[in-house]
Design a protein around this motif. Structure first.
Motif, PDB file in Angstrom:
ATOM      1  N   SER A  18      16.403  59.913  58.758  1.00 15.07           N
ATOM      2  CA  SER A  18      15.156  59.203  58.967  1.00 15.07           C
ATOM      3  C   SER A  18      15.187  58.448  60.298  1.00 15.07           C
ATOM      4  O   SER A  18      14.243  58.497  61.092  1.00 15.07           O
ATOM      5  CB  SER A  18      14.950  58.209  57.816  1.00 15.07           C
ATOM      6  OG  SER A  18      14.039  57.221  58.190  1.00 15.07           O
ATOM      7  N   ALA A  19      16.309  57.790  60.552  1.00 13.52           N
ATOM      8  CA  ALA A  19      16.407  56.987  61.776  1.00 13.52           C
ATOM      9  C   ALA A  19      16.484  57.864  63.025  1.00 13.52           C
ATOM     10  O   ALA A  19      15.786  57.621  64.014  1.00 13.52           O
ATOM     11  CB  ALA A  19      17.630  56.077  61.684  1.00 13.52           C
ATOM     12  N   GLY A  21      15.445  60.502  65.174  1.00 18.15           N
ATOM     13  CA  GLY A  21      14.256  61.349  65.234  1.00 18.15           C
ATOM     14  C   GLY A  21      13.806  61.546  66.660  1.00 18.15           C
ATOM     15  O   GLY A  21      14.588  61.394  67.611  1.00 18.15           O
ATOM     16  N   LEU A  22      12.524  61.844  66.805  1.00 17.62           N
ATOM     17  CA  LEU A  22      11.984  62.042  68.149  1.00 17.62           C
ATOM     18  C   LEU A  22      12.178  60.773  68.971  1.00 17.62           C
ATOM     19  O   LEU A  22      12.298  60.817  70.187  1.00 17.62           O
ATOM     20  CB  LEU A  22      10.494  62.367  68.050  1.00 17.62           C
ATOM     21  CG  LEU A  22      10.150  63.604  67.199  1.00 17.62           C
ATOM     22  CD1 LEU A  22       8.651  63.852  67.210  1.00 17.62           C
ATOM     23  CD2 LEU A  22      10.895  64.828  67.689  1.00 17.62           C
ATOM     24  N   GLY A  23      12.236  59.632  68.273  1.00 16.63           N
ATOM     25  CA  GLY A  23      12.456  58.353  68.951  1.00 16.63           C
ATOM     26  C   GLY A  23      13.751  58.346  69.750  1.00 16.63           C
ATOM     27  O   GLY A  23      13.800  57.800  70.852  1.00 16.63           O
ATOM     28  N   ASN A  24      14.792  58.952  69.217  1.00 17.10           N
ATOM     29  CA  ASN A  24      16.095  58.929  69.900  1.00 17.10           C
ATOM     30  C   ASN A  24      16.173  59.913  71.051  1.00 17.10           C
ATOM     31  O   ASN A  24      16.724  59.617  72.102  1.00 17.10           O
ATOM     32  CB  ASN A  24      17.218  59.311  68.933  1.00 17.10           C
ATOM     33  CG  ASN A  24      17.279  58.411  67.737  1.00 17.10           C
ATOM     34  OD1 ASN A  24      16.303  58.298  66.997  1.00 17.10           O
ATOM     35  ND2 ASN A  24      18.393  57.743  67.555  1.00 17.10           N
ATOM     36  N   TYR A 102       3.176  62.562  65.175  1.00  9.50           N
ATOM     37  CA  TYR A 102       4.556  63.071  65.070  1.00  9.50           C
ATOM     38  C   TYR A 102       4.543  64.580  64.770  1.00  9.50           C
ATOM     39  O   TYR A 102       5.299  65.352  65.352  1.00  9.50           O
ATOM     40  CB  TYR A 102       5.231  62.323  63.925  1.00  9.50           C
ATOM     41  CG  TYR A 102       6.703  62.017  64.118  1.00  9.50           C
ATOM     42  CD1 TYR A 102       7.120  60.944  64.891  1.00  9.50           C
ATOM     43  CD2 TYR A 102       7.680  62.774  63.487  1.00  9.50           C
ATOM     44  CE1 TYR A 102       8.465  60.624  65.020  1.00  9.50           C
ATOM     45  CE2 TYR A 102       9.030  62.467  63.615  1.00  9.50           C
ATOM     46  CZ  TYR A 102       9.407  61.390  64.381  1.00  9.50           C
ATOM     47  OH  TYR A 102      10.732  61.079  64.512  1.00  9.50           O
ATOM     48  N   PHE A 222      11.338  51.027  65.844  1.00 10.26           N
ATOM     49  CA  PHE A 222      10.859  52.394  65.616  1.00 10.26           C
ATOM     50  C   PHE A 222      12.038  53.321  65.368  1.00 10.26           C
ATOM     51  O   PHE A 222      12.052  54.113  64.428  1.00 10.26           O
ATOM     52  CB  PHE A 222      10.056  52.858  66.836  1.00 10.26           C
ATOM     53  CG  PHE A 222       9.442  54.220  66.651  1.00 10.26           C
ATOM     54  CD1 PHE A 222       8.221  54.366  66.003  1.00 10.26           C
ATOM     55  CD2 PHE A 222      10.080  55.357  67.125  1.00 10.26           C
ATOM     56  CE1 PHE A 222       7.656  55.620  65.826  1.00 10.26           C
ATOM     57  CE2 PHE A 222       9.518  56.615  66.953  1.00 10.26           C
ATOM     58  CZ  PHE A 222       8.300  56.743  66.302  1.00 10.26           C
ATOM     59  N   THR A 223      13.052  53.195  66.217  1.00  5.28           N
ATOM     60  CA  THR A 223      14.151  54.153  66.140  1.00  5.28           C
ATOM     61  C   THR A 223      14.979  53.969  64.869  1.00  5.28           C
ATOM     62  O   THR A 223      15.492  54.931  64.302  1.00  5.28           O
ATOM     63  CB  THR A 223      15.034  54.101  67.405  1.00  5.28           C
ATOM     64  OG1 THR A 223      16.015  55.134  67.299  1.00  5.28           O
ATOM     65  CG2 THR A 223      15.735  52.781  67.578  1.00  5.28           C
ATOM     66  N   GLY A 225      13.697  53.095  62.161  1.00  2.26           N
ATOM     67  CA  GLY A 225      12.811  53.445  61.044  1.00  2.26           C
ATOM     68  C   GLY A 225      12.582  52.267  60.117  1.00  2.26           C
ATOM     69  O   GLY A 225      12.587  52.399  58.894  1.00  2.26           O
ATOM     70  N   THR A 230      10.386  52.880  54.450  1.00  2.00           N
ATOM     71  CA  THR A 230      11.168  54.105  54.270  1.00  2.00           C
ATOM     72  C   THR A 230      12.524  53.792  53.646  1.00  2.00           C
ATOM     73  O   THR A 230      12.928  54.382  52.642  1.00  2.00           O
ATOM     74  CB  THR A 230      11.392  54.793  55.641  1.00  2.00           C
ATOM     75  OG1 THR A 230      10.205  55.486  55.967  1.00  2.00           O
ATOM     76  CG2 THR A 230      12.516  55.777  55.588  1.00  2.00           C
ATOM     77  N   SER A 317      13.054  63.112  60.036  1.00  2.00           N
ATOM     78  CA  SER A 317      12.348  61.821  60.057  1.00  2.00           C
ATOM     79  C   SER A 317      10.987  61.949  59.379  1.00  2.00           C
ATOM     80  O   SER A 317      10.531  61.025  58.699  1.00  2.00           O
ATOM     81  CB  SER A 317      12.129  61.336  61.492  1.00  2.00           C
ATOM     82  OG  SER A 317      13.352  61.079  62.095  1.00  2.00           O
ATOM     83  N   SER A 320      10.788  61.342  55.734  1.00  2.00           N
ATOM     84  CA  SER A 320      10.961  59.928  55.382  1.00  2.00           C
ATOM     85  C   SER A 320       9.709  59.117  55.694  1.00  2.00           C
ATOM     86  O   SER A 320       9.499  58.042  55.131  1.00  2.00           O
ATOM     87  CB  SER A 320      12.161  59.340  56.124  1.00  2.00           C
ATOM     88  OG  SER A 320      11.810  59.013  57.451  1.00  2.00           O
ATOM     89  N   LEU A 321       8.894  59.621  56.600  1.00  2.00           N
ATOM     90  CA  LEU A 321       7.662  58.904  56.928  1.00  2.00           C
ATOM     91  C   LEU A 321       6.615  59.064  55.828  1.00  2.00           C
ATOM     92  O   LEU A 321       5.752  58.215  55.637  1.00  2.00           O
ATOM     93  CB  LEU A 321       7.098  59.413  58.262  1.00  2.00           C
ATOM     94  CG  LEU A 321       7.846  58.943  59.516  1.00  2.00           C
ATOM     95  CD1 LEU A 321       7.566  59.846  60.710  1.00  2.00           C
ATOM     96  CD2 LEU A 321       7.469  57.508  59.861  1.00  2.00           C
ATOM     97  N   LEU A 387       4.500  48.520  62.611  1.00  2.00           N
ATOM     98  CA  LEU A 387       5.934  48.397  62.292  1.00  2.00           C
ATOM     99  C   LEU A 387       6.461  46.969  62.496  1.00  2.00           C
ATOM    100  O   LEU A 387       7.134  46.435  61.610  1.00  2.00           O
ATOM    101  CB  LEU A 387       6.783  49.409  63.070  1.00  2.00           C
ATOM    102  CG  LEU A 387       6.565  50.891  62.744  1.00  2.00           C
ATOM    103  CD1 LEU A 387       7.633  51.752  63.418  1.00  2.00           C
ATOM    104  CD2 LEU A 387       6.573  51.165  61.260  1.00  2.00           C
TER     105      LEU A 387
END
Ligand code: PFF
Length: 445
Positions: A18-19, A21-24, A102, A222-223, A225, A230, A317, A320-321, A387
């Motif tokens: 979950s953590a 994701g595209l964020g990373n 997303y 965000f990163t 999560g 979640t 991710s 989990s969203l 968030l």
């Protein structure tokens, strides 16, 4: 009702999925590029340690004590005014909203996996044209891949916590880590690696504007999560003897390590084969493909694997969203999993179409308000407002509303001497940090 649970390791893998994701892999490198490297990375790391870590423990504790969907957990744990506190649980709606863009981005990634199989753009200019053509003129391709993402995510969610979410994470997360580790090891052998290290770890404080500061703090949320239930939803199925601190440690560790590894690797490639650290959301879709092209045949192979890894990160991710709202409808309205999964899926699929249209020439004029398209608005409102607000509510709820004795009864033995510093951070540091983020992002500070 039969309760399905994650296995012990399954929980850590799913929460890490979950953590990470595209964020990373997509967002962290480009915002690091945008805000000038080292100092930005440092602010992000300090926030993860001071605010992220303690908020994740708090969110996990709420799930562990509440054992239900987010709305019911708030309601159950509030000693008074339950009918008001239960609204805190609706922070889970943020996940459905995030999915609107997303899923579209996962669609772009699917498209890039296929194009990497055939041809890579030879120059940055060509790469820019390819990306912009897709974004601004090619509705059909985006619609097709967005729909594929919707089908995949809904299918996995319908299979449930164990045979859907845990199983997918169990395969995709190790694959993701192996792909990134392989490419990272190769990057360390290149001359430009030291430049990438210098870029990411030499703080230049003159580059830290208040906007950079706020973006780093917001991104830490965000990163990891956090702030939309979640972790609360996943941890509702933890065993009685679960160690929340250890779980949190591993999730934070993997999330941070993967962001740093991805950043170092991408910047090395961009220094070595491209034009240096790129800025903006086009980094992995524009600058990187042409750097891969310069690498030759290996670059082609890397491109395919890189986009596969990115898709895996996004898919783990995504589930989990959406899961928190699915659990809400199952627990509170006795919906079947099938009905809940399809309804939630259709929600983000439907609005995702407007997110695509809001970038398409000829349609975007109708879907832009102020300086932002519908796509950008959804990103902005969720990351900037929902968030941090969700995180703030969780910190206040665990810090001030749940009786301290109850919090102590679980956390004291796990945190030991660190209990009081954690509790302090939750009551004061996190709320102040979150308020600063929100006020400046909505333009008040
Ligand atoms: N952490 C995910 C990422 O970095 O892409 C996004 C995310 C997942 C945000 C789960 C919020 C959440 F609850």
């Amino acid at each position: 009702m039969k309760i399905t649970r994650f296995s012990r390791i399954g929980f850590i893998i799913a929460a890490t999925g979950s953590a990470v994701g595209l964020g990373n892999i997509w967002k962290f490198p480009y915002i690091t590029g945008e805000y000038g490297g080292g100092a930005f990375v440092l602010v992000y790391l300090v926030t993860v340690l001071l605010v992220g870590f303690s908020t994740m423990i708090a969110e996990m504790l709420m799930g562990y004590l509440g054992r239900m969907d987010t709305v019911s957990s708030f309601e159950k744990l509030a000693p008074a005014k339950k009918h008001l506190w239960k609204f805190g649980g609706f922070e889970s709606l943020a996940g459905l909203f995030i999915m609107i863009f997303y899923s579209v981005v996962i669609g772009w990634i699917f498209n890039y996996i296929i194009t990497s199989l055939t041809s890579l753009p030879a120059t940055p200019k060509e790469a820019e044209n390819v990306f912009n053509n897709m974004l601004h003129t090619d509705f059909t391709t985006q619609f097709f891949y967005h729909t594929m993402a919707f089908v995949w995510i809904t299918y996995v969610l319908n299979k449930g916590l164990k045979s859907g979410i845990e199983k997918m994470n169990f395969y995709l997360m190790p694959a993701l880590i192996i792909i990134l580790a392989g490419m990272f090891i190769y990057a360390t052998t290149l001359g430009a690696f030291s430049q990438a290290v210098a870029f990411m770890f030499t703080p230049d404080w003159s580059k830290i504007t208040s906007e950079a500061f706020v973006t780093a703090v917001g991104h830490a949320f965000f990163t990891l999560g956090l702030g939309m239930g979640t972790i609360m939803t996943y941890s509702a199925s933890l065993e009685e003897d679960a160690n929340l601190v250890k779980n949190t440690f591993w999730v934070v560790f993997f999330d941070t390590a993967i962001a740093i590894v991805a950043g170092l690797m991408l910047f090395t490639f961009l220094y070595q084969y491209g034009s240096g650290p790129a800025k903006g959301p086009g980094l992995v879709f524009i600058s990187l493909p042409s750097a891969f092209y310069e690498m030759g045949l290996l670059g082609n192979v890397f491109a395919i694997f890189f986009f596969i890894a990115l898709a895996f990160a996004g898919l783990t991710s995504s589930v989990s969203l959406v899961e928190p709202m699915i659990k809400y409808f199952i627990d509170r309205f006795s919906w079947s999993r099938l009905k809940a999964s399809i309804s939630m899926g259709l929600f983000f699929w439907f609005f995702g179409i407007f997110a695509i249209l809001s970038n398409i020439d000829g349609a975007k004029e109708y879907l832009t308000w102020g300086d932002k398209s519908f796509f950008d608005w959804v990103d902005y409102v969720t990351a900037a407002i929902m968030l941090p607000l969700g995180g703030l509510i969780i910190a206040i709820f665990v810090g001030f509303v749940i009786p301290k004795s109850k919090v102590e009864s679980v956390m004291k033995s796990q945190l030991k001497w660190a209990f009081e510093p954690w509790y302090f951070s939750l009551r004061y540091i996190t709320p102040i940090a979150m308020c600063i983020v929100m006020l400046s992002l909505i333009g008040i500070l």
